[in-house]
Design an enzyme around this catalytic site. Structure first.
Site, PDB file in Angstrom:
ATOM      1  N   TYR A 169     -28.462 -23.658  39.734  1.00 34.23           N
ATOM      2  CA  TYR A 169     -27.491 -22.976  38.885  1.00 34.23           C
ATOM      3  C   TYR A 169     -27.209 -21.573  39.421  1.00 34.23           C
ATOM      4  O   TYR A 169     -26.054 -21.153  39.515  1.00 34.23           O
ATOM      5  CB  TYR A 169     -28.008 -22.918  37.452  1.00 34.23           C
ATOM      6  CG  TYR A 169     -26.991 -22.410  36.456  1.00 34.23           C
ATOM      7  CD1 TYR A 169     -25.945 -23.224  36.036  1.00 34.23           C
ATOM      8  CD2 TYR A 169     -27.058 -21.123  35.940  1.00 34.23           C
ATOM      9  CE1 TYR A 169     -24.999 -22.765  35.130  1.00 34.23           C
ATOM     10  CE2 TYR A 169     -26.119 -20.659  35.039  1.00 34.23           C
ATOM     11  CZ  TYR A 169     -25.094 -21.487  34.633  1.00 34.23           C
ATOM     12  OH  TYR A 169     -24.156 -21.032  33.745  1.00 34.23           O
ATOM     13  N   LYS A 181     -23.547 -20.259  40.796  1.00 34.68           N
ATOM     14  CA  LYS A 181     -22.814 -19.171  40.149  1.00 34.68           C
ATOM     15  C   LYS A 181     -22.639 -17.971  41.085  1.00 34.68           C
ATOM     16  O   LYS A 181     -21.620 -17.277  41.036  1.00 34.68           O
ATOM     17  CB  LYS A 181     -23.509 -18.757  38.857  1.00 34.68           C
ATOM     18  CG  LYS A 181     -23.410 -19.815  37.760  1.00 34.68           C
ATOM     19  CD  LYS A 181     -21.966 -20.192  37.459  1.00 34.68           C
ATOM     20  CE  LYS A 181     -21.843 -21.177  36.318  1.00 34.68           C
ATOM     21  NZ  LYS A 181     -20.440 -21.545  36.015  1.00 34.68           N
TER      22      LYS A 181
END
Length: 296
Positions: free
Chosen positions: A157, A161
């Protein structure tokens, strides 16, 4: 059609929202509808998309599509254009997450997070940029606090991002002279199904528990969506929800060593009491992604 005003710059415009079947995407669809826009809802769950569309007051339509599928995304963009005309605003919101030690992670699940969050955002931009160039439009990339810092047990993640943040910065510089604005939305914990059941997941609950108190707060999806929609109306280069995230930018280089210092002690403690296991894709959106990819 009612003429747009400075107070309602999106009225009559066409807005595309990915990941629109639930959570923040659904809230964004409602927020743009409230501002008079026509909304094209893209996502994996056809029934959920139709339910969101049915609640909107202005013209809308939905397309079941995997944002990582270049050919299908290109065809979807063609259909959106045929239905509504050129798109003025695109929100790359679709995303998934997983947690757990990288050493024990499933390589396919880890890769899928990167594909949806980063590659899917790039595919979204690629397919709709011809419209945005025609309309001198605005592209909003949904990022995260994870783009500015780092978190153990959330490697995919965080990488995704950080990737979309860099992608959006590059795209902004590349398109500025052509009249297309690019914004980045930095958001923290939002009340969606992705984190709704995290207290039952040791990995994610421990991650939240060791954040400073303001960083642990969960914000309603409609509140976050309203802030992002307002930023889109103003073609902002960045939007922070909550607002204090802006203060992290000047000191973001300090975060990795601080996180490492805390993790060295806390992860050792957790490992001694219970194993930290991979979560798989989180939430109902993650389960929908699994069903979609493994459907016969």
């Amino acid at each position: 059609m009612r003429l747009r005003t400075r107070d309602r710059p999106l009225e009559g415009r066409t807005v595309v929202v990915t990941g629109a079947a639930r959570g923040l995407g659904a809230a964004l669809a409602r927020a743009f509808d409230a501002r008079g826009a026509r909304v094209a809802l893209l996502g994996l769950e056809a029934e959920g998309l139709r339910e969101v569309a049915a609640c909107l007051n202005h013209e809308s339509a939905c397309w079941e599509v995997d944002v990582t599928d270049d050919a299908t995304m290109a065809e979807t963009a063609r259909q959106v254009r045929a239905r509504f005309g050129p798109v003025s605003l695109v929100v790359a919101n679709a995303g998934v997450a997983e947690g757990g030690p990288f050493t024990d992670s499933d390589s396919q699940v880890w890769r899928r997070v990167i594909e949806v969050n980063l590659v899917g955002s790039a595919a979204t931009a690629r397919c709709f940029l011809p419209d945005l160039l025609d309309t001198h439009g605005y592209y909003l990339q949904v990022a995260s606090l994870a783009a500015m810092g780092t978190s153990p047990l959330m490697s995919a993640y965080c990488a995704s991002k950080a990737g979309v943040e860099s992608f959006a910065h590059a795209l902004r510089a590349e398109l500025a002279h052509r009249g297309v604005a690019v914004g980045i939305a930095y958001i923290n914990w939002t009340d969606t199904d992705m984190i709704g059941g995290t207290d039952a997941r040791t990995v994610v609950s421990e991650l939240r528990a060791h954040m400073p108190a303001p960083a642990r707060k969960v914000y309603p999806a409609d509140h976050v969506a309203d802030r992002l929609a307002t930023a889109a109306e103003r073609r902002k280069a960045s939007v922070y929800v909550p607002g204090w995230l802006r203060a992290v930018q000047p000191v973001r280089a300090l975060l990795p060593p601080v996180v490492t210092h805390i993790a060295r002690t806390e992860l050792a403690r957790l490992d001694a009491t219970q194993p930290l296991e991979a979560t798989g894709l989180l939430g109902a959106g993650g389960r929908a992604d699994e069903r979609y990819r493994h459907a016969p």
